[in-house]
Enzyme design. Structure first.
Site, short mmCIF file in Angstrom:
data_model
loop_
_atom_site.label_atom_id
_atom_site.label_comp_id
_atom_site.label_asym_id
_atom_site.label_seq_id
_atom_site.Cartn_x
_atom_site.Cartn_y
_atom_site.Cartn_z
N SER A 1 0.84 -1.20 0.00
CA SER A 1 0.00 0.00 0.00
C SER A 1 0.87 1.25 0.00
O SER A 1 1.78 1.39 0.81
CB SER A 1 -0.91 0.00 1.24
OG SER A 1 -1.72 1.14 1.26
N GLY A 2 0.59 2.15 -0.93
CA GLY A 2 1.37 3.37 -1.05
C GLY A 2 2.50 3.29 -2.03
O GLY A 2 3.26 4.24 -2.20
N ASN B 1 -0.87 4.68 3.06
CA ASN B 1 -1.23 5.30 1.79
C ASN B 1 -2.52 6.09 1.99
O ASN B 1 -3.44 5.65 2.70
CB ASN B 1 -1.41 4.22 0.72
CG ASN B 1 -1.62 4.82 -0.66
OD1 ASN B 1 -1.42 6.01 -0.86
ND2 ASN B 1 -2.02 4.00 -1.60
N SER C 1 -5.46 4.03 -0.72
CA SER C 1 -5.17 2.61 -0.80
C SER C 1 -6.40 1.86 -1.31
O SER C 1 -7.52 2.05 -0.81
CB SER C 1 -4.78 2.08 0.58
OG SER C 1 -4.60 0.69 0.55
N SER C 2 -6.19 1.02 -2.29
CA SER C 2 -7.28 0.19 -2.82
C SER C 2 -7.57 -0.94 -1.85
O SER C 2 -6.68 -1.74 -1.55
CB SER C 2 -6.89 -0.39 -4.19
OG SER C 2 -6.66 0.64 -5.12
N THR D 1 -1.97 1.91 -8.15
CA THR D 1 -3.12 2.49 -8.86
C THR D 1 -2.67 3.45 -9.95
O THR D 1 -3.20 3.43 -11.08
CB THR D 1 -4.03 3.21 -7.85
OG1 THR D 1 -4.44 2.29 -6.84
CG2 THR D 1 -5.26 3.77 -8.54
N GLU E 1 0.69 -7.92 3.00
CA GLU E 1 0.41 -7.08 4.15
C GLU E 1 0.73 -7.83 5.43
O GLU E 1 0.41 -9.01 5.58
CB GLU E 1 -1.06 -6.65 4.17
CG GLU E 1 -1.42 -5.67 3.06
CD GLU E 1 -2.85 -5.16 3.19
OE1 GLU E 1 -3.57 -5.65 4.08
OE2 GLU E 1 -3.23 -4.28 2.40
N GLY F 1 -0.83 -5.67 -2.32
CA GLY F 1 0.45 -6.32 -2.03
C GLY F 1 0.41 -7.07 -0.72
O GLY F 1 -0.60 -7.11 0.00
#
Length: 1629
Positions: A158-159, A209, A212-213, A163, A439, A437
């Site tokens: 994340s981050g 992030n 974050s998705s 995206t 985590e 990704g």
């Protein structure tokens, strides 16, 4: 990832650093496996060579585009390349065809404009800089050219910018395949605009992030035959539902909630919204706004995007109405109702939000309240309504909110897909996967579990793809390749999703049971996967579990696993929303068909697993491309690159695994031209142009002697580490060339400067010498003229004064002498007679007193010496009676012999120096004697003239008898003077010979006293001569007055001249003594001897008492007889001492025999005690058998005994029948004891021999240990096994002179001690009776009985811990003492061998070649020392003595050499420069030997010689006049004391060379320090400057154990002699 290479000093390397992961540095020292590196942060580190990676010194500053082109493909190289490119805003890099994108956290618009897309259109991959456009273009071209569907996988944490990278890829694909669609909107535009819509409802701010998705997205772009986009589809995975109701600080909920709260005023009023802080689902976090983002503008942009993707305004209003209703649902709170376990809205505010939510959802308010507070349970006969408590009602509320939001998000995705449309005729597609990704947070729930499962699947797909690309590369280049293994994570996937025993299957099973909780689910996991290597249970939690993923360990909390896995809608909620008056809401929850109500249980985990499997099938059907996004820092700020964070992401993203796969084959690949241009210096012949590129590369590689490389069609393929080896050789060649150039240039430059300086110096010297010479000439000429003038003037004045005084004196004397002579004549005659009588009387009395005192002194000396001899004899007799005292005396005598030997060598050197000094002094004395003879001849001639004048005057006198008497007196004086002179010359020669044989220390004390006596006797002799002259004057008074004037004035003058001459002869040697300090002592002793002879002669002339002399002679003979008798007594005492010593040795042997007998008696006593305990045990067993009335006792055929024996036991019959060999019978017990004793005897006889070594370990120690362990001797309270082993070791080491034998037993005893240390553990403290273990049986019968109760044939570890008893602990202490004793014996043996050579190593040999200046090799004394060290080193290595013991031994030996050499140097009296050079060359040989012997065995022993090295280095340094005090103390001799430096200065003080002179300020400074220390006496100073040898044991048991921790004792072959015996079959296990 990289093989270790040979490192050289100056090589650039990478080393691990805890702060920055990897840091570069330069190698400054290589010492075996240890390397010293100066890091770039000015720190020095010593690291093992296996943890160091080479650095490319020629790597470009801006990095390389494709990291497969790196010279060294490893972690630090990849990390450094990414950082260099990131620093210049090059955020994209390749690893093969994998794109690595580093998030810059700032806008870079120049990288993504239309012109850039035009540049990448049609360009081959790798032709331009790395870019997402290149990956997209490659996928598009491959799809068009080959007709194969493509997929682009974008991953990262994340981050990391996943995206944004996905947007760039879709933007480029839309640019390449875009076309106009119906209704004014193109497909690509709808696809691109779908991103804002999905981000608004599926993205949220997290800790890492801001956007974050929280779902996975796979976009399929469908293309027609012409390459145009003909359709698209979006698939989503695992939306994070729990975020709707639960938000952690400082995260945010989904963006759509905040956008709606910031919407225009009319929309806010319509939906009855306000500030986000008033809503429970939003105020759980304090973060409500994002920096740089306006939620109001984002709301309008989202509305616009919805219109583009085909969502009309009515549907948009309905969507946001549902979103507003979810916010109002969150503010409904519940309290207890009037009924039991019921609930209702808390207050009016909660009732208001309930009403508002019902209005927005267009459903009945009462029905909404009932669905939240009640449940309907349907049975066969009726329906039962159950009330919910406030907590259950709140859970029901959150469940409704999550299911509504989830259905809303699914409707949006379906709407976008239906609006975009799909092309059923399309055969090609490009899929872009934007997936979350890996985590790992502090709290990991069901969402992280599913996310990490996705990454495990994708990682397996990635590894397979990378491996396939490597094989294609090797095939394309037509080189041989082998199978490359890669880490397969299939076991983790089986752990999670395998049926029926996977975690997901167990979770579904737990969800199907209503009473299941997360605790029962966790316990089920622990039971099922307790032995799985990828699964573990945390120590401090009962419900958590840990899975070892490919990217690291992640601990999951199972608290909400069951709730989050359930995928169903509550019937009340379904009915409520289906009945909504809003068509949109009712469409979200269509009525369920009757068939679905009875369908199987459905869960989110299973559905997600099926979706993931479908995704992987799609990816496997396409050609994958990879984009790995990396977040450079956790602060989300630009220009910050955190190495550790980036490295972890590369590992999680599989980039490091791809590099590892590449390194397993041929990681370094260079084109022929690049390889030849880089390494052409290794083979200069390839530059001639006579060979092509391939031949040139082959010649370079052949000359480098590399193995395993491959030559492809266009490239050279090198194995891991070979590039570094080539670079090292290239660096060596360049370094040698640079050294040659520098040497030539420096030589030329230095010679040029020298010539200029020499010419200038010659010119200056010529001018200065001329000027000095002229001035000197003028000064001497003036001085000569002044002397001549002064001489003439003084001569004139003196002559004039003398003439006047002489005339006056003659007149006065003429008148006065006549009268005075007549008056004094009579007085002097009386006085002479009286004086003569007094002199004879005083002489007699003084001689008697002297003889009496000498007699008494001799008697006292003899008595004292006799008493001392008797006392010494008594001591010798006392010492002869004690054996221990004799042994100590023997040791002391040996030390005294060594000291006397050293002193003898010193005395020889001192006598040689004294003889040289005496030869010089003899020459000076001979010259002085010649001068005395010349003066005596002159004096004699003067006396003859005076006598002749006196004779002529006496002939004219009347009284001839008086003149004759006077002449007789003068003749006697002359004869006596001649005799005295002759005796003085003879005694001088005798004194010279006697002085050569006397000790220097005794002479110094004697000469002082002799000088005083000589002065006193000289005064007495002078007084006697004066008295004789006075008597001659009285005789002359009888001459008539007429003649007295002419004769008498000359007579006293003649005697006075004689006296003055004799005084001058005596005083001249004294003056020469003062002038020559070196010859003072010997000359004084000679004069003393001469004076004694003179006294003896005078006494003999005047009469000697012969009787007294005979008495003294008799007494002297008596004393000699007493001395001889004492010597005979001493000889007898020595003989008695030898006899006593022999008797003591015999008694010592008797004591040792008695000790062995005592040990045997103890052994027999222990055996009797064991038999007694056996009888007691047998009696107890028989009693138990009688009480139980057992009819039969059956024993198994094979009984495992503790010592390895097996016996075949016959089945016992009834108690009335006596068994042939029963279990408790006496014959059976005796046979077992006898077998144990026989086994022990066989073992001792076997290990007493040299069994050698196996697998690098001593066989004897291993065999003893395994037998003791198998016999359970460590656990016995009483046993004689250890005593017999100690006796064996003690008898085995009696050969103390054989170092090989002692080293063999040192290796065995130290290894056995290590095994005992690892095995033994002392008994724990006494606890309660319930916790105590039963006592261990002490007898063999009891141990066998206990062995029957234990299970048979259990495997025995080679080294295991046991609870040791007192005999075992005592045995370990005794074994420790023997290890120290054997170590000391070997060390002392080598010291004895080195002692004869060390005494000769301090002084250079005086050979003939050295006298003529020839270069001859050093004496073989140092070589003998090195030979002794080599012999010991080879002996220790051959017997596999632990290197730690060898290091300690050589360290002590070198310390002994240091002490002996330094003490010998400081005790010398003369320094020679050649001696210092000789010692220095010997020390250089020792240093070379230490380097050859390696640090493993020698260690830092060379540092023990620091005292003698610094002392010798100071003595041979040239010149010494430029040495300062600071250089001396800090650089030259930092470890030497002040007294040692002062002694070195004394050695240098006798040298005449100017280069050996030390500056006076340095000497004075050292003297001041010595004065401050308070060292007044010379003896104390000499003792303080000497070193002491400390013969201690420098190691402990822990040191031995620590040095042997890594030893493996598996595979050791026991002795074949024991294996043949059935009692030792356990050794084969």
């Amino acid at each position: 990832m990289a093989a270790p290479v040979k490192l050289l000093v100056g090589s650039l390397v990478w080393v691990e650093d805890p702060d920055v992961a990897w840091i570069d540095g330069e190698v400054v020292q290589v010492n075996g496996e240890e390397v010293t590196v100066n890091c770039s942060d000015d720190k020095t580190a010593v690291i093992n060579v296996s943890k160091i990676y080479a650095k490319d010194a020629e790597a470009p500053e801006c990095g390389v585009d494709d990291m497969t082109r790196l010279a060294y493909l490893h972690e630090p190289g990849v990390l450094d390349n990414l950082k260099r490119r990131y620093d210049i805003n090059e955020i994209y890099s390749y690893t093969g065809n994998i794109l690595i994108a580093v998030n810059p956290f700032k806008k870079l618009p120049h990288l993504y404009d239309l012109s850039v897309m035009e540049d990448y259109k049609g360009a081959a991959l790798g032709e331009l800089k790395p870019h997402p456009f290149a990956i997209a273009d490659a996928a598009y071209r491959q799809m068009i050219n080959e007709g194969i569907s493509q997929s682009i996988l974008v991953s990262g944490e994340s981050g990391a910018g996943k995206t944004e990278s996905t947007k760039m890829l879709m933007r480029y694909l839309a640019f390449m395949g875009g076309r106009a669609a119906s209704e004014g909107r193109s497909v690509e535009q709808q696809v691109l605009e779908s991103n804002p819509v999905l981000e608004a409802f599926g993205n949220a701010k997290t800790v890492r992030n801001n956007n974050s998705s929280r779902f996975g997205k796979f976009v399929e772009l469908q293309f027609d035959r012409r390459g145009r986009i003909s359709g698209a589809a979006i698939r989503t995975y695992l939306l994070e539902r729990s975020r709707v109701c639960q938000v952690s600080d400082p995260e945010r909920n989904y963006h759509c909630f905040y956008m709606l709260c910031a919407a225009p005023k009319e929309d806010v009023e319509r939906f009855k919204l306000g500030n986000p802080k008033i809503f429970h689902y939003l105020n759980q976090s304090h973060c409500h706004r994002l920096d740089g983002i306006d939620d109001a503008e984002e709301y309008i942009a989202t509305r616009r995007a919805m219109g583009i993707v085909g969502i009309n305004p009515e549907e948009q209003d309905a969507i946001f109405r549902v979103v507003a209703a979810i916010l109002h649902l969150g503010n409904i709170e519940f309290v207890k109702g009037s009924e039991t376990d019921s609930s209702q809205p808390k207050d009016d505010e909660s009732r208001y939000h309930l009403t508002t939510a019902a209005e927005l959802l267009m459903c009945d308010e009462k029905a909404l309240e009932d669905s939240l507070c009640k449940r309907v349970i349907v049975t066969r006969d009726e329906s039962i309504t159950k009330c919910l408590d406030p907590d259950a009602a709140a859970i029901s509320r959150d469940t409704l909110a999550k299911i509504v939001y989830s259905h809303l998000f699914d409707w949006l995705v379906d709407k976008i897909n239906s609006s975009i449309g799909q092309d059923p005729d399309s055969n090609s597609l490009i899929g872009v996967l934007d997936i979350y990704g890996f985590e790992s947070f502090k709290t990991n729930s069901f969402e992280q579990f599913c996310i990490n499962l996705t990454n495990e699947k994708l990682q397996q797909h990635f590894n397979q793809h990378v491996f396939k690309m490597e094989q294609e590369e090797y095939t394309r280049e037509e080189i041989d390749w082998s199978y490359i293994e890669f880490i397969d994570n299939q076991d983790v996937l089986d752990l999670i999703e395998k049926k029926p025993g996977g975690i997901i299957a167990l979770l579904d099973e737990a969800c199907m049971f209503p009473r299941s909780t997360h605790e029962t689910f966790a316990q089920k996991l622990y039971q099922t996967f307790s032995s799985h290597k990828r699964f573990s249970k945390p120590k401090l939690s009962r419900t958590d579990f840990t899975i070892c993923h490919y990217a690291g360990d992640v601990t999951y909390q199972t608290d909400h696993f069951l709730d989050k896995n359930k995928d169903y809608v509550i019937a009340e909620h379904q009915a409520l929303l289906t009945a909504s008056k809003c068509a949109f809401v009712a469409g979200l929850f269509p009525p369920l068909p009757e068939s679905s109500k009875s369908s199987k249980f459905s869960s989110i985990g299973s559905n997600f697993k099926h979706q993931l499997q479908s995704l992987l099938e799609t990816l496997n059907a396409t050609e994958p491309h990879y984009v790995r996004c990396v977040k450079p820092n956790t602060l989300l700020k630009p220009a910050i690159f955190e190495n550790a964070n980036v490295l972890q992401q590369l590992r999680c993203g599989g980039v490091m695994e791809a590099i590892r796969i590449s390194c397993a084959g041929y990681p370094t690949r260079r084109t022929f031209d690049e390889f030849r241009s880089r390494f052409k210096i290794l083979a200069p012949e390839v530059l001639t142009g006579s060979c092509d590129e391939i031949d040139a590369c082959k010649r370079i590689l052949g000359k480098a002697q590399l193995q395993g490389y491959q030559i492809g069609k266009t490239k050279v393929f090198l194995r891991a580490g070979q590039m570094a080896e080539l670079d090292n050789r290239r660096t060596e060649v360049l370094g040698i060339s640079a050294t040659i150039i520098q040497r030539k240039f420096r030589s030329y430059y230095a010679r040029k400067n020298f010539i200029l300086l020499r010419i200038s110096a010659i010119q200056i010297q010529a001018l200065c010498r001329g000027q000095v010479g002229r001035r000197m000439f003028q000064h001497k000429r003036r001085e000569a003229a002044s002397v001549i003038i002064q001489k003439d003037l003084r001569m004139y004045l003196a002559r004039k004064a003398y003439t006047q005084q002489c005339w006056s004196a003659v007149v006065v004397q003429t008148c006065m002498r006549g009268m005075t002579a007549r008056n004094e004549f009579y007085f002097r005659r009386r006085t002479r007679a009286a004086v003569l009588i007094q002199s004879h009387c005083r002489r007699y009395l003084a001689r008697c007193n002297y003889i009496r005192k000498r007699k008494f002194a001799i008697c006292m000396q003899c008595a004292w010496r006799r008493s001392m001899a008797v006392r010494e004899l008594r001591k010798l007799k006392m010492a002869a009676k004690e054996t221990a005292a004799l042994q100590d005396a023997k040791v002391k005598l040996e030390k005294q012999v060594e000291e006397l030997t050293c002193q003898l060598e010193l005395e020889k050197r001192m006598r040689a120096d004294i003889e040289e000094e005496k030869s010089r002094e003899n020459a000076n004395l001979q010259q002085a004697l010649l001068e005395l003879q010349n003066e005596f001849q002159e004096t004699k001639a003067g006396l003859v003239l005076e006598l002749e004048a006196a004779k002529k005057a006496a002939e004219q006198e009347d009284k001839m008898h008086e003149n004759a008497k006077l002449q007789q007196d003068l003749q006697e004086l002359q004869i006596e003077f001649q005799d005295t002179k002759a005796r003085l010359v003879m005694e001088l020669e005798a004194a010279k010979k006697a002085a050569e044989q006397e000790d220097k220390s005794f002479e110094n004390a004697k000469l002082k006293q002799a000088l005083l006596e000589l002065q006193i006797e000289f005064q007495e002799t002078k007084a006697g001569l004066i008295m004789e002259l006075e008597a001659a004057k009285e005789a002359a008074k009888q001459v008539p007055l007429t003649q007295e004037v002419s004769v008498l004035p000359d007579v006293p003058v003649t005697h006075q001249v004689q006296i003055n001459t004799f005084t001058t002869e005596i005083e001249q040697p004294k003056a020469s003594i003062k002038e020559s300090p070196a010859a003072q002592q010997e000359l004084v002793s000679n004069l003393t001897a001469e004076n004694e002879q003179l006294k003896a002669l005078v006494t003999g002339v005047r009469g000697i008492d012969h009787e007294w002399i005979s008495k003294l002679t008799t007494e002297n003979e008596h004393l000699k007889a007493m001395v001889s008798s004492l010597e005979n007594k001493i000889d007898e005492a020595e003989k008695k001492y030898e006899e006593t010593h022999k008797i003591s040795e015999e008694r010592l042997k008797q004591v040792l025999d008695a000790e062995s007998k005592i040990i045997e008696l103890k052994t027999s006593m222990q055996r009797l005690e064991e038999k007694l305990s056996d009888i007691e045990t047998e009696d107890q067993i028989l009693r138990q058998q009688t009480l139980l009335k057992s009819s039969t006792i059956q024993l198994s055929d094979q009984l495992p005994l503790e010592n390895g024996h097996q016996m075949t036991m016959a089945n016992k019959e009834t108690p009335s029948t006596t068994p042939k060999k029963g279990f408790g019978s006496e014959s059976f017990r005796k046979s077992l004891d006898e077998r144990q004793r026989e086994s022990l005897s066989i073992l001792l006889n076997c290990v007493a021999e040299d069994l050698g070594f196996s697998q690098g370990k001593p066989v004897a120690a291993f065999t003893i240990y395994k037998c003791l362990l198998n016999w359970k001797s460590f656990e016995m309270d009483k046993t004689n096994t250890f005593d017999r082993l100690i006796q064996l070791i003690g008898s085995a080491i009696e050969k103390e002179d054989d170092n090989n034998h002692m080293a063999y037993w040192l290796s065995n005893s130290s290894t056995l001690l290590f095994l005992l240390q690892r095995t033994m553990k002392t008994s724990s403290a006494q606890g309660g009776a319930a916790n105590q273990k039963p006592p261990q049986p002490t007898s063999f019968f009891g141990r066998m009985t206990q062995g029957f109760r234990s299970s048979a044939n259990l495997p025995v570890d080679i080294v295991r811990s046991v609870e040791a008893k007192y005999p075992a602990l005592l045995f370990k202490q005794q074994l420790t003492a023997y290890v120290e004793k054997i170590y000391g014996i070997i060390r002392d043996n080598l010291k004895k061998e080195l002692s004869p050579f060390l005494s000769s190593c301090i002084k250079a040999p005086r050979t003939q070649s050295e006298q003529f200046g020839d270069d001859s090799p050093p004496s073989n004394q140092w070589q003998s020392v090195i030979d002794c060290l080599n012999i010991l080193l080879v002996t220790l290595k051959d017997n596999l003595v632990p290197p730690m013991l060898a290091q300690k031994m050589f360290s002590q030996i070198f310390s002994h050499v240091n002490v002996q050499l330094l003490n010998s140097l400081l005790q010398r009296h003369q320094y020679s420069f050649s001696d210092g050079e000789y010692v220095k060359s010997g020390l250089d040989q020792l240093e070379a030997w230490c380097g050859q012997a390696t640090e493993e065995y020698v260690g830092w022993s060379w540092d023990e010689l620091k005292h003698i090295r610094q002392a010798v280095g100071f003595l041979v340094i040239q010149p010494k006049s430029s040495i300062t005090y600071d250089d001396l103390i800090n650089n030259l001799c930092p470890v030497l004391s002040v007294h040692q430096l002062d002694r070195l200065f004394t050695l240098l003080s006798d040298d005449d060379e100017e280069t050996h002179s030390i500056p006076p300020d340095v000497v004075s400074r050292i003297k001041e320090l010595m004065t401050d220390d308070g060292d007044d006496s010379q003896g104390e100073a000499n003792d303080s400057c000497l070193l002491e040898d400390i013969p201690s044991i420098p190691f402990s048991i822990d040191d031995i154990t620590g040095s042997m921790q890594e030893r493996d004792f598996t595979g050791i072959r026991p002795p074949a002699r024991l294996l043949e015996n059935a009692a030792f079959q356990f050794l084969q296990e």
